[in-house]
Motif scaffolding. Structure first.
Motif, PDB file in Angstrom:
ATOM      1  N   ILE A 217     -82.157  33.534   0.728  1.00  0.00           N
ATOM      2  CA  ILE A 217     -81.751  32.875  -0.515  1.00  0.00           C
ATOM      3  C   ILE A 217     -80.234  32.872  -0.659  1.00  0.00           C
ATOM      4  O   ILE A 217     -79.630  31.850  -0.956  1.00  0.00           O
ATOM      5  N   LEU A 218     -79.609  34.031  -0.461  1.00  0.00           N
ATOM      6  CA  LEU A 218     -78.146  34.109  -0.465  1.00  0.00           C
ATOM      7  C   LEU A 218     -77.678  34.428   0.946  1.00  0.00           C
ATOM      8  O   LEU A 218     -77.849  35.551   1.421  1.00  0.00           O
ATOM      9  N   PRO A 219     -77.106  33.460   1.636  1.00  0.00           N
ATOM     10  CA  PRO A 219     -76.677  33.698   3.018  1.00  0.00           C
ATOM     11  C   PRO A 219     -75.254  34.248   3.108  1.00  0.00           C
ATOM     12  O   PRO A 219     -74.463  34.114   2.174  1.00  0.00           O
ATOM     13  N   PHE A 220     -74.957  34.862   4.226  1.00  0.00           N
ATOM     14  CA  PHE A 220     -73.593  35.311   4.515  1.00  0.00           C
ATOM     15  C   PHE A 220     -72.791  34.115   5.031  1.00  0.00           C
ATOM     16  O   PHE A 220     -72.517  34.005   6.228  1.00  0.00           O
ATOM     17  N   GLN A 221     -72.408  33.223   4.133  1.00  0.00           N
ATOM     18  CA  GLN A 221     -71.670  32.054   4.606  1.00  0.00           C
ATOM     19  C   GLN A 221     -70.576  31.618   3.644  1.00  0.00           C
ATOM     20  O   GLN A 221     -70.237  30.438   3.556  1.00  0.00           O
ATOM     21  N   ALA A 222     -70.013  32.594   2.925  1.00  0.00           N
ATOM     22  CA  ALA A 222     -68.845  32.324   2.095  1.00  0.00           C
ATOM     23  C   ALA A 222     -67.809  33.404   2.376  1.00  0.00           C
ATOM     24  O   ALA A 222     -68.150  34.560   2.625  1.00  0.00           O
ATOM     25  N   TYR A 223     -66.548  33.032   2.329  1.00  0.00           N
ATOM     26  CA  TYR A 223     -65.474  33.996   2.530  1.00  0.00           C
ATOM     27  C   TYR A 223     -65.507  35.000   1.375  1.00  0.00           C
ATOM     28  O   TYR A 223     -65.417  34.625   0.215  1.00  0.00           O
ATOM     29  N   GLY A 224     -65.659  36.272   1.704  1.00  0.00           N
ATOM     30  CA  GLY A 224     -65.767  37.295   0.670  1.00  0.00           C
ATOM     31  C   GLY A 224     -67.188  37.588   0.248  1.00  0.00           C
ATOM     32  O   GLY A 224     -67.408  38.250  -0.771  1.00  0.00           O
ATOM     33  N   ALA A 225     -68.182  37.115   1.032  1.00  0.00           N
ATOM     34  CA  ALA A 225     -69.574  37.481   0.758  1.00  0.00           C
ATOM     35  C   ALA A 225     -69.713  38.993   0.820  1.00  0.00           C
ATOM     36  O   ALA A 225     -69.092  39.664   1.652  1.00  0.00           O
ATOM     37  N   LEU A 226     -70.553  39.555  -0.058  1.00  0.00           N
ATOM     38  CA  LEU A 226     -70.692  41.006  -0.165  1.00  0.00           C
ATOM     39  C   LEU A 226     -71.945  41.491   0.541  1.00  0.00           C
ATOM     40  O   LEU A 226     -73.044  40.963   0.325  1.00  0.00           O
TER      41      LEU A 226
END
Length: 409
Positions: free
Chosen positions: A325-334
């Motif tokens: 649902i929430l992927p690791f694909q944004a700069y600054g993903a936690l």
């Protein structure tokens, strides 16, 4: 040196490096070759949520706010169509494809006008009046955005630069209004069901039943030193992050608990290698690398599922192909750091991912489905570029959402 998987050294002595992360592109492609799998977009649609968070072709959705909106537990196709149109305005503005951006803007207005009844039907009964107001706000804010996009400016001129800035600002206002509308669509009983799905062995752990916003402020250890990001100097790195308890209620709750306790204040950055920035180790040179005896379970929310699963990676669950649902694909993903071979081994250490879409195509890395993703940096993520080992967290605070926090079940 910490033995968490996202620390510089693995328990087996190997390093999880940027190369390892990118090698997942090949590994993932080989693992699904010749098999019939549910495509990410189909999985997302099956869950009743927004369009797939994974990109297609050269376009990858790396906008943290957009990813958060798509990750809300709601089922309303018209509102996701509306969001997609507004997101496309930003994408086409970036490309300076003004005619297409204008068409996106008009499409958004058409959706609000033609699907108003369907949009309101998805809003919680107690929030109908707010929903009406937000629909009107969206229409009102689309008008100046459309005017900006229609204006004619010469390519490469100062006026075009101003037009770009104005268009981004106006698009963000519309997108924020759409996000507020979407939040009114989360079913009233969803958080109760979400909490009921948490295994009983974690009853004593804190949980976040919704979302919260926190701010971390970092400084250089030497007085007078500044953060240098592409030639611009900053005294502090002020990072604003949205913590998502819909996606990972226990992880988000434990993290927020430590923020409220002031645990992270005064801690140093222990890893910064161009791949991740990591902190949360209270004693990097000692033997205690987490908060007291707290163990935080692995939480993975697979697209198409109704709730997160616990203590299993997607690979353990025979769904290594699945999107999240929430992927690791944004700069600054936690993400939460953990030991390599124990799913339930996180505690207080976490990392910011320095995502690069040109090097790591969305949905094809070694983090999705293996590590808990619990939010995104939504303001000043670019400052992470000059956050180094030894930099100090000087303050942390909860900006909003504290009412969604529970100390235990």
């Amino acid at each position: 040196m910490s033995t968490v998987c996202m620390s510089a050294e693995q328990p087996n002595g190997s390093e999880l490096s940027r190369a390892d992360f990118h090698s997942g592109v090949v590994a993932a492609a080989l693992s699904v070759a010749g098999s019939t799998v549910l495509a990410p977009g189909e999985a997302q649609a099956a869950s009743g949520r927004g369009p797939s968070n994974t990109g297609s072709g050269s376009r990858v959705n790396k906008d943290p706010q957009s990813l958060l909106r798509q990750g809300l537990p709601i089922n309303c196709k018209p509102v996701f169509d509306l969001q997609e149109a507004i997101d496309s305005v930003k994408y086409d503005t970036y490309r300076k494809d003004w005619s297409r951006a204008l068409n996106d803007c008009k499409q958004a207005g058409g959706i609000v006008s033609k699907k108003r009844k369907d949009l309101l039907a998805a809003v919680r009964p107690t929030e109908k009046a707010k929903g009406e107001q937000l629909l009107q706000t969206i229409l009102d804010k689309l008008t100046p955005l459309e005017a900006i996009l229609k204006s004619k400016e010469g390519t490469g001129t100062v006026a075009e630069r101003i037009k770009l800035d104005d268009a981004y600002a106006a698009q963000e206002e519309v997108a924020d209004a759409v996000g507020s509308l979407q939040e009114l669509m989360v079913p009233a009983d969803y958080v109760k069901e979400l909490e009921a799905n948490i295994p009983s062995e974690f009853d004593k752990l804190p949980r976040l039943l919704g979302r919260a916003t926190v701010e971390f402020v970092l400084e250089k250890p030497t007085k007078g030193d500044k953060f240098d990001v592409e030639g611009t100097l900053y005294d502090q790195a002020k990072l604003v992050m949205v913590i998502d308890g819909y996606n990972a209620p226990i992880t988000a709750g434990c993290f927020l608990d430590l923020v409220q306790k002031g645990f992270y204040k005064g801690l140093a950055i222990t890893r910064s290698d161009g791949f991740v920035v990591q902190t949360g180790d209270p004693d990097p040179e000692g033997t205690k690398h987490g908060y007291e005896d707290r163990i935080v379970p692995l939480e993975i929310f697979v697209s198409g599922d109704k709730y997160p699963m616990y203590s299993l990676t997607t690979e353990d669950d025979s769904r290594g192909y699945a999107s999240t649902i929430l992927p690791f694909q944004a700069y600054g993903a936690l993400g939460m750091a953990r030991t390599e071979f124990e799913a339930d081994s996180a505690s207080s250490q976490f990392f910011w991912l320095l995502f690069e879409s040109d090097l790591t195509p969305a949905g094809k890395n070694l983090l999705d489905g293996r590590y808990t993703e619990f939010g995104y940096t939504v303001k000043n993520a670019e400052l992470l570029k000059d956050v180094k080992e030894g930099d100090i967290i000087v303050s942390t605070k909860v900006l909003q959402g504290a009412e969604n926090f529970k100390k235990s079940k």
